[in-house]
Write a protein that holds these residues in place. Structure first.
Motif, PDB file in Angstrom:
ATOM      1  N   PHE B 227      38.429  47.007  40.728  1.00 57.86           N
ATOM      2  CA  PHE B 227      39.008  45.897  41.489  1.00 57.86           C
ATOM      3  C   PHE B 227      38.840  44.578  40.743  1.00 57.86           C
ATOM      4  CE2 PHE B 227      35.287  43.685  43.254  1.00 57.86           C
ATOM      5  CZ  PHE B 227      34.284  44.648  43.162  1.00 57.86           C
ATOM      6  N   ILE B 228      39.788  43.668  40.984  1.00 64.00           N
ATOM      7  CA  ILE B 228      39.703  42.330  40.394  1.00 64.00           C
ATOM      8  C   ILE B 228      39.746  41.302  41.531  1.00 64.00           C
ATOM      9  CG2 ILE B 228      40.769  43.095  38.223  1.00 64.00           C
ATOM     10  CD1 ILE B 228      43.345  41.672  39.051  1.00 64.00           C
ATOM     11  N   VAL B 229      39.052  40.173  41.315  1.00 65.63           N
ATOM     12  CA  VAL B 229      38.920  39.170  42.381  1.00 65.63           C
ATOM     13  C   VAL B 229      39.358  37.797  41.887  1.00 65.63           C
ATOM     14  CG1 VAL B 229      37.330  38.130  44.049  1.00 65.63           C
ATOM     15  CG2 VAL B 229      36.853  40.394  43.153  1.00 65.63           C
ATOM     16  N   GLN B 230      40.215  37.148  42.654  1.00 64.93           N
ATOM     17  CA  GLN B 230      40.527  35.751  42.352  1.00 64.93           C
ATOM     18  C   GLN B 230      39.725  34.887  43.314  1.00 64.93           C
ATOM     19  OE1 GLN B 230      44.099  33.685  43.588  1.00 64.93           O
ATOM     20  NE2 GLN B 230      44.404  32.949  41.509  1.00 64.93           N
ATOM     21  N   GLY B 231      38.809  34.105  42.763  1.00 64.03           N
ATOM     22  CA  GLY B 231      37.924  33.289  43.591  1.00 64.03           C
ATOM     23  C   GLY B 231      36.574  33.965  43.693  1.00 64.03           C
ATOM     24  N   PHE B 232      35.533  33.273  43.259  1.00 59.57           N
ATOM     25  CA  PHE B 232      34.191  33.863  43.351  1.00 59.57           C
ATOM     26  C   PHE B 232      33.311  32.959  44.210  1.00 59.57           C
ATOM     27  CE2 PHE B 232      30.294  35.864  41.395  1.00 59.57           C
ATOM     28  CZ  PHE B 232      30.639  37.153  41.731  1.00 59.57           C
ATOM     29  N   GLY B 247      30.541  51.611  45.527  1.00 65.80           N
ATOM     30  CA  GLY B 247      30.779  52.332  44.278  1.00 65.80           C
ATOM     31  C   GLY B 247      31.956  51.852  43.468  1.00 65.80           C
ATOM     32  N   ALA B 248      32.699  50.860  43.992  1.00 63.87           N
ATOM     33  CA  ALA B 248      33.839  50.329  43.230  1.00 63.87           C
ATOM     34  C   ALA B 248      33.325  49.450  42.085  1.00 63.87           C
ATOM     35  CB  ALA B 248      34.748  49.531  44.153  1.00 63.87           C
ATOM     36  N   VAL B 249      34.164  49.250  41.079  1.00 60.84           N
ATOM     37  CA  VAL B 249      33.737  48.516  39.880  1.00 60.84           C
ATOM     38  C   VAL B 249      34.592  47.262  39.702  1.00 60.84           C
ATOM     39  CG1 VAL B 249      33.423  48.674  37.375  1.00 60.84           C
ATOM     40  CG2 VAL B 249      33.124  50.712  38.801  1.00 60.84           C
ATOM     41  N   MET B 250      33.937  46.120  39.598  1.00 60.39           N
ATOM     42  CA  MET B 250      34.665  44.864  39.393  1.00 60.39           C
ATOM     43  C   MET B 250      34.950  44.706  37.901  1.00 60.39           C
ATOM     44  SD  MET B 250      33.698  41.037  40.700  1.00 60.39           S
ATOM     45  CE  MET B 250      32.300  40.683  39.624  1.00 60.39           C
ATOM     46  N   THR B 251      36.219  44.595  37.541  1.00 58.90           N
ATOM     47  CA  THR B 251      36.554  44.526  36.110  1.00 58.90           C
ATOM     48  C   THR B 251      37.057  43.143  35.678  1.00 58.90           C
ATOM     49  OG1 THR B 251      38.732  45.419  36.614  1.00 58.90           O
ATOM     50  CG2 THR B 251      37.066  46.987  35.861  1.00 58.90           C
ATOM     51  N   ILE B 266      31.803  44.549  35.574  1.00 63.82           N
ATOM     52  CA  ILE B 266      31.002  43.314  35.588  1.00 63.82           C
ATOM     53  C   ILE B 266      30.065  43.416  36.790  1.00 63.82           C
ATOM     54  CG2 ILE B 266      31.108  40.810  35.948  1.00 63.82           C
ATOM     55  CD1 ILE B 266      34.015  40.959  34.747  1.00 63.82           C
ATOM     56  N   SER B 267      28.770  43.231  36.564  1.00 61.98           N
ATOM     57  CA  SER B 267      27.816  43.300  37.674  1.00 61.98           C
ATOM     58  C   SER B 267      28.001  42.087  38.588  1.00 61.98           C
ATOM     59  CB  SER B 267      26.386  43.339  37.132  1.00 61.98           C
ATOM     60  OG  SER B 267      25.493  42.981  38.150  1.00 61.98           O
ATOM     61  N   VAL B 268      28.280  42.348  39.855  1.00 66.93           N
ATOM     62  CA  VAL B 268      28.541  41.253  40.811  1.00 66.93           C
ATOM     63  C   VAL B 268      27.316  40.353  40.954  1.00 66.93           C
ATOM     64  CG1 VAL B 268      29.127  40.711  43.214  1.00 66.93           C
ATOM     65  CG2 VAL B 268      30.247  42.633  42.078  1.00 66.93           C
ATOM     66  N   GLU B 269      26.154  40.974  41.103  1.00 67.70           N
ATOM     67  CA  GLU B 269      24.931  40.184  41.311  1.00 67.70           C
ATOM     68  C   GLU B 269      24.575  39.357  40.091  1.00 67.70           C
ATOM     69  OE1 GLU B 269      23.774  39.668  44.312  1.00 67.70           O
ATOM     70  OE2 GLU B 269      25.380  41.046  44.800  1.00 67.70           O
ATOM     71  N   GLN B 270      24.686  40.006  38.922  1.00 68.07           N
ATOM     72  CA  GLN B 270      24.356  39.274  37.688  1.00 68.07           C
ATOM     73  C   GLN B 270      25.321  38.117  37.460  1.00 68.07           C
ATOM     74  OE1 GLN B 270      23.914  41.913  34.299  1.00 68.07           O
ATOM     75  NE2 GLN B 270      22.354  43.126  35.337  1.00 68.07           N
ATOM     76  N   LEU B 271      26.587  38.342  37.781  1.00 68.97           N
ATOM     77  CA  LEU B 271      27.575  37.268  37.607  1.00 68.97           C
ATOM     78  C   LEU B 271      27.287  36.132  38.584  1.00 68.97           C
ATOM     79  CD1 LEU B 271      30.149  36.173  36.234  1.00 68.97           C
ATOM     80  CD2 LEU B 271      31.475  37.304  38.012  1.00 68.97           C
ATOM     81  N   PHE B 296      46.484  37.481  34.900  1.00 70.58           N
ATOM     82  CA  PHE B 296      45.368  37.966  35.720  1.00 70.58           C
ATOM     83  C   PHE B 296      45.752  39.084  36.694  1.00 70.58           C
ATOM     84  CE2 PHE B 296      42.260  37.856  39.170  1.00 70.58           C
ATOM     85  CZ  PHE B 296      41.106  38.073  38.424  1.00 70.58           C
ATOM     86  N   PHE B 297      46.787  38.865  37.496  1.00 71.59           N
ATOM     87  CA  PHE B 297      47.139  39.894  38.488  1.00 71.59           C
ATOM     88  C   PHE B 297      47.829  41.111  37.878  1.00 71.59           C
ATOM     89  CE2 PHE B 297      46.887  36.096  41.310  1.00 71.59           C
ATOM     90  CZ  PHE B 297      45.834  36.556  42.081  1.00 71.59           C
ATOM     91  N   GLY B 298      48.222  40.990  36.606  1.00 77.12           N
ATOM     92  CA  GLY B 298      48.857  42.115  35.922  1.00 77.12           C
ATOM     93  C   GLY B 298      47.852  43.046  35.267  1.00 77.12           C
ATOM     94  N   LEU B 299      46.586  42.727  35.413  1.00 77.08           N
ATOM     95  CA  LEU B 299      45.552  43.567  34.790  1.00 77.08           C
ATOM     96  C   LEU B 299      45.551  44.972  35.398  1.00 77.08           C
ATOM     97  CD1 LEU B 299      42.551  41.077  34.591  1.00 77.08           C
ATOM     98  CD2 LEU B 299      43.774  42.089  32.663  1.00 77.08           C
ATOM     99  N   ASP B 300      45.146  45.929  34.569  1.00 78.81           N
ATOM    100  CA  ASP B 300      45.110  47.319  35.011  1.00 78.81           C
ATOM    101  C   ASP B 300      43.930  47.506  35.984  1.00 78.81           C
ATOM    102  OD1 ASP B 300      45.744  49.919  35.210  1.00 78.81           O
ATOM    103  OD2 ASP B 300      44.811  50.543  33.331  1.00 78.81           O
TER     104      ASP B 300
END
Lengths: 67, 430
Positions: B227-232, B247-251, B266-271, B296-300
């Protein structure tokens, strides 16, 4: 920031370099918006508690005077 | 109920109000909404404009203009934010108030919709001036707000501190015996002043829950899904936090400073820790590389979470999207043309009105606790939020299949039909 008059971007700290959007003309909500109060606000209650803590030892040594 | 429709002058509406009306009209036509009820819902119940003086730090007096628009209260007290911004005006407040009516109705809450604020540039005022402005505005609103009438909440440039000032001012106008019974006049308060545990993460948790429910419906495991996120910020971070737990992975992540990507995760907590130590910026995080904003939104990836602002997924970007799901953490991130393209491509969209409704549900829990003199633990709040959102999601999902409409249309139909039912059952006074 006159060009963003219809947008909340006009008062956001990120407006000059924001990478989220190139169209900042009509943004009415944004979760990345930096709230003005959050940036530099220290609640007055916290200041009072801090002052009390600093003076506490001195107060203990003082005599209690009842009128 | 007999109906007689009077021909009205076509009023030109702009921007936000236009969007809200278009969505309402679309759903109203599908369900063939009773014309009388349509007339009621198209306009606001009350519109209050107040002018009030406040003494500035330099001794001068400035007069401010404040607004409160109350759209509809057929389901319960009006509910909606108060914002401090130069763009605050009656039109903006109308649109946002109407939006709140649909949102609270869909969420199954006993609330109506409202919005308001003060037209000012907060950067020009000191904190003590903002406190006096807030208190004087509260006094000017008087009994037009109240715990069982209209319950404001934080919005742009207002926060938990602002709500605490409103609460304190409102309570001070009541008799001593009544004061503590008015704690629920505002929500979004600091926890120490009657706020609720978990309110900070309610929206983001809600976003992650709706994704979980979607995956359950599709019989898809979220483990290892990208998954990808706009806005942190508050929404993006918490949504990512809870998705990672499943179990999902933020890329990839995009915030106001730029965008970073790492296909391996990308580790959510570390980021989050890195951004906290880096003045909020995600740029420069280890094992990640910066990417061009337009891609950004075109990422795989499998899931896209636009959790920042509106109009981000446009007709130009939509054809490039490879994800199976867009979960709208922000309000209005997908524009109408883009949505058509995405639905055509078979990409699912969890609409904003459902996806980010965890926030208003969290506010409802705060209001309930204050009203009943209770304090709920965090796990209790989260549990109740999951139950409430599951109910909303199931209704939208079932109706979407039953009537063969997209999830956004289904959500609006549910929201409007709930209001229609209330009016039909209660009738119109006298």
């Amino acid at each position: 920031m006159k060009k963003y008059l219809r947008s909340i971007c006009s008062t956001c700290s990120y407006v000059q370099n924001c990478s989220l959007t190139t169209n900042k003309s009509s943004i009415y909500e944004c979760n990345e918006y930096v709230h003005h109060l959050d940036a530099d606000y220290i609640p007055s209650v916290m200041n009072l508690i801090k002052t009390t803590k600093v003076d506490f030892e001195k107060v203990e040594k003082r005599e209690l005077i009842l009128n | 109920m007999t109906t007689r429709v009077l021909k009205q002058k076509k009023v030109h509406k702009q921007g936000m109000l236009d969007n809200v009306m278009r969505q309402f009209d679309h759903a109203a036509e599908i369900i063939d909404l009773n014309p009388n009820i349509r007339k009621i819902l198209e306009v606001t119940n009350n519109e209050l404009v107040v002018h009030f003086p406040v003494r500035m730090d330099n001794g001068e007096v400035e007069v401010f203009t404040g607004y409160r628009v109350q759209h509809n209260n057929s389901l319960g007290p009006y509910k909606g934010g108060l914002r401090y911004h130069p763009t605050v005006d009656i039109d903006a407040a109308r649109a946002l108030a109407m939006w709140m009516t649909w949102k609270t109705s869909l969420a199954g809450l006993p609330y109506g919709g409202a919005k308001g604020g003060i037209q000012l540039d907060p950067t020009k005022y000191s904190n003590s001036e903002l406190e006096r402005i807030t208190r004087r505005f509260t006094y000017a609103l008087g009994d037009n707000i109240g715990p069982e009438l209209d319950i404001p909440a934080p919005d742009v440039n207002t926060n938990a501190q602002t709500m605490a000032w409103i609460l304190d001012t409102y309570m001070s106008t009541k008799s001593p015996a009544e004061r503590s019974t008015n704690m629920h006049v505002v929500t979004g308060k600091p926890v120490g002043a009657g706020g609720s545990e978990g309110r900070d993460r309610a929206t983001g948790y809600g976003v992650s829950l709706t994704i979980k429910f979607w995956a359950e419906n599709k019989k898809i495991a979220l483990k290892d899904k990208k998954f990808i996120v706009q806005g942190f910020g508050n929404v993006g971070y918490w949504a990512a936090h809870f998705l990672e737990k499943q179990g999902a992975v933020m890329t990839a992540v995009q915030d106001a400073y730029g965008s970073i990507v790492n296909e391996s995760g990308i580790s959510v907590e570390q980021l989050f820790e890195y951004s906290q130590a880096n003045k909020g910026s995600i740029l420069g995080f280890k094992d990640s590389s910066a990417i061009d904003i337009t891609n950004f939104f075109g990422l795989d990836c499998d899931i896209i979470i636009p959790a920042a602002l509106g109009n981000q997924v446009t007709a130009e970007i939509a054809p490039q999207i490879k994800a199976a799901l867009i979960a709208e953490g922000a309000n209005g991130p997908t524009d109408v043309e883009a949505e058509e393209i995405l639905l055509e491509k078979g990409i699912d969209i969890i609409p904003d009105i459902l996806c980010n409704s965890g926030g208003v549900i969290g506010s409802y829990f705060e209001w309930l606790q204050n009203r009943n003199g209770e304090i709920w633990q965090l796990d209790e709040v989260m549990q109740k939020l999951e139950k409430k959102l599951r109910e909303s999601f199931s209704k939208v999902s079932e109706l979407s299949e039953e009537r063969n409409v997209d999830m956004r249309t289904a959500a609006f139909i549910i929201a409007i039909e709930r209001l229609e039912e209330t009016y039909i059952q209660r009738g119109i006074f006298p």
